[in-house]
Structure formats: C-alpha cells, structure tokens
Design a protein around this motif. Structure first.
Motif, mmCIF file in Angstrom:
data_model
loop_
_atom_site.group_PDB
_atom_site.id
_atom_site.type_symbol
_atom_site.label_atom_id
_atom_site.label_comp_id
_atom_site.label_asym_id
_atom_site.label_seq_id
_atom_site.Cartn_x
_atom_site.Cartn_y
_atom_site.Cartn_z
ATOM 1 N N VAL A 185 5.991 1.014 -10.189
ATOM 2 C CA VAL A 185 6.678 -0.274 -10.085
ATOM 3 C C VAL A 185 6.190 -1.174 -11.211
ATOM 4 O O VAL A 185 4.992 -1.215 -11.497
ATOM 5 C CB VAL A 185 6.395 -0.965 -8.729
ATOM 6 C CG1 VAL A 185 7.207 -2.246 -8.598
ATOM 7 C CG2 VAL A 185 6.670 -0.039 -7.563
ATOM 8 N N THR A 186 7.116 -1.896 -11.837
ATOM 9 C CA THR A 186 6.777 -2.857 -12.887
ATOM 10 C C THR A 186 7.491 -4.168 -12.598
ATOM 11 O O THR A 186 8.682 -4.173 -12.277
ATOM 12 C CB THR A 186 7.216 -2.340 -14.273
ATOM 13 O OG1 THR A 186 6.606 -1.075 -14.498
ATOM 14 C CG2 THR A 186 6.817 -3.295 -15.374
ATOM 15 N N CYS A 187 6.759 -5.284 -12.722
ATOM 16 C CA CYS A 187 7.393 -6.598 -12.592
ATOM 17 C C CYS A 187 8.100 -6.913 -13.899
ATOM 18 O O CYS A 187 7.496 -6.837 -14.976
ATOM 19 C CB CYS A 187 6.350 -7.669 -12.277
ATOM 20 S SG CYS A 187 7.079 -9.329 -12.213
ATOM 21 N N MET A 188 9.366 -7.263 -13.813
ATOM 22 C CA MET A 188 10.150 -7.563 -15.001
ATOM 23 C C MET A 188 9.803 -8.927 -15.588
ATOM 24 O O MET A 188 10.122 -9.199 -16.739
ATOM 25 C CB MET A 188 11.649 -7.512 -14.676
ATOM 26 C CG MET A 188 12.107 -6.148 -14.132
ATOM 27 S SD MET A 188 11.712 -4.783 -15.216
ATOM 28 C CE MET A 188 12.865 -5.078 -16.522
ATOM 29 N N PHE A 233 0.730 1.606 -9.585
ATOM 30 C CA PHE A 233 0.775 3.049 -9.795
ATOM 31 C C PHE A 233 0.757 3.853 -8.507
ATOM 32 O O PHE A 233 1.124 5.014 -8.510
ATOM 33 C CB PHE A 233 -0.389 3.479 -10.698
ATOM 34 C CG PHE A 233 -0.268 2.931 -12.092
ATOM 35 C CD1 PHE A 233 0.401 3.637 -13.063
ATOM 36 C CD2 PHE A 233 -0.796 1.692 -12.413
ATOM 37 C CE1 PHE A 233 0.528 3.136 -14.346
ATOM 38 C CE2 PHE A 233 -0.671 1.177 -13.693
ATOM 39 C CZ PHE A 233 -0.004 1.892 -14.662
ATOM 40 N N GLY A 234 0.328 3.284 -7.406
ATOM 41 C CA GLY A 234 0.192 4.025 -6.160
ATOM 42 C C GLY A 234 1.461 4.076 -5.337
ATOM 43 O O GLY A 234 2.256 3.129 -5.329
ATOM 44 N N PRO A 235 1.668 5.172 -4.607
ATOM 45 C CA PRO A 235 2.858 5.300 -3.766
ATOM 46 C C PRO A 235 2.856 4.314 -2.593
ATOM 47 O O PRO A 235 3.911 3.835 -2.191
ATOM 48 C CB PRO A 235 2.808 6.746 -3.271
ATOM 49 C CG PRO A 235 1.395 7.161 -3.421
ATOM 50 C CD PRO A 235 0.830 6.379 -4.563
ATOM 51 N N THR A 236 1.692 3.984 -2.065
ATOM 52 C CA THR A 236 1.625 3.020 -0.961
ATOM 53 C C THR A 236 2.026 1.630 -1.431
ATOM 54 O O THR A 236 2.782 0.928 -0.760
ATOM 55 C CB THR A 236 0.201 2.993 -0.366
ATOM 56 O OG1 THR A 236 -0.152 4.313 0.034
ATOM 57 C CG2 THR A 236 0.123 2.057 0.818
ATOM 58 N N ALA A 237 1.538 1.231 -2.604
ATOM 59 C CA ALA A 237 1.908 -0.069 -3.163
ATOM 60 C C ALA A 237 3.407 -0.123 -3.459
ATOM 61 O O ALA A 237 4.066 -1.131 -3.181
ATOM 62 C CB ALA A 237 1.116 -0.353 -4.434
ATOM 63 N N ALA A 238 3.965 0.963 -3.986
ATOM 64 C CA ALA A 238 5.402 0.995 -4.285
ATOM 65 C C ALA A 238 6.223 0.823 -3.012
ATOM 66 O O ALA A 238 7.194 0.058 -2.982
ATOM 67 C CB ALA A 238 5.767 2.307 -4.980
ATOM 68 N N HIS A 239 5.813 1.508 -1.949
ATOM 69 C CA HIS A 239 6.536 1.391 -0.688
ATOM 70 C C HIS A 239 6.427 -0.033 -0.133
ATOM 71 O O HIS A 239 7.417 -0.610 0.322
ATOM 72 C CB HIS A 239 5.989 2.398 0.311
ATOM 73 C CG HIS A 239 6.693 2.361 1.621
ATOM 74 N ND1 HIS A 239 7.988 2.788 1.774
ATOM 75 C CD2 HIS A 239 6.298 1.912 2.834
ATOM 76 C CE1 HIS A 239 8.358 2.619 3.031
ATOM 77 N NE2 HIS A 239 7.351 2.088 3.688
ATOM 78 N N ASP A 252 9.503 9.597 -7.244
ATOM 79 C CA ASP A 252 8.909 10.125 -6.024
ATOM 80 C C ASP A 252 9.889 10.191 -4.866
ATOM 81 O O ASP A 252 9.571 10.716 -3.811
ATOM 82 C CB ASP A 252 7.678 9.318 -5.621
ATOM 83 C CG ASP A 252 7.986 7.847 -5.427
ATOM 84 O OD1 ASP A 252 9.140 7.437 -5.652
ATOM 85 O OD2 ASP A 252 7.076 7.102 -5.032
ATOM 86 N N GLY A 253 11.082 9.663 -5.035
ATOM 87 C CA GLY A 253 12.120 9.786 -4.026
ATOM 88 C C GLY A 253 11.912 8.972 -2.762
ATOM 89 O O GLY A 253 12.330 9.388 -1.690
ATOM 90 N N GLY A 262 -2.224 -6.029 2.448
ATOM 91 C CA GLY A 262 -3.615 -6.278 2.813
ATOM 92 C C GLY A 262 -4.244 -7.285 1.881
ATOM 93 O O GLY A 262 -3.661 -7.691 0.874
ATOM 94 N N ASN A 263 -5.436 -7.715 2.210
ATOM 95 C CA ASN A 263 -6.149 -8.691 1.384
ATOM 96 C C ASN A 263 -6.607 -8.037 0.082
ATOM 97 O O ASN A 263 -7.013 -6.880 0.072
ATOM 98 C CB ASN A 263 -7.351 -9.245 2.131
ATOM 99 C CG ASN A 263 -6.930 -10.131 3.281
ATOM 100 O OD1 ASN A 263 -5.925 -10.807 3.197
ATOM 101 N ND2 ASN A 263 -7.697 -10.106 4.353
#
Length: 68
Positions: free
Chosen positions: A8-11, A18-24, A45-46, A64-65
């Motif tokens: 994910v990138t902020c435009m 970079f992590g899948p948990t953060a992306a979700h 990652d679909g 989370g904090n």
C-alpha cells in the motif's frame, strides 16, 4: 539486494506499508492513517476488495497503538 514492493502507498504523503495485515486494515480504514490521503493498493496478494470503506473508524482501533 532487491527492494520489496510496497503493498500500500499513500498517494498524498508517499508513506508505504509492506505487511499483509496493515494492507487489510488500511482497506477497512479507507485512507492514510498519517495524512488521511488516498491509498494505492498493490493487489498481488489477492485480498478481497471492500465495497464501502469505513472511514469513520479511528485508525488505532484497526491497526493498534503505534510502537515507539
């Protein structure tokens, strides 16, 4: 050394996740947790697309904090 591609990138501010948990979690929040900007998702990652992002959810409840 090959640089890992960001999920994910902020435009607006250019911050990358970079992590899948953060992306979700960012799909749930619907905007950048730093500047409230628009996000660009790398969908390799679909992960399922969320139809309506819940922008009214505070980021700390999803991500989370922050660690110091």
């Amino acid at each position: 050394m090959v640089k890992e591609k960001a999920r994910v990138t902020c435009m607006d501010c250019g911050f990358e996740w970079f992590g899948p948990t953060a992306a979700h979690a960012l799909r749930t929040v619907g905007c950048c947790t730093r500047c409230r900007g628009q996000l660009s998702f790398n969908d390799e990652d679909g992960l399922p697309e969320i139809e309506e992002p819940v922008a009214d959810v505070p980021a700390h409840l999803v991500l989370g904090n922050p660690r110091l």
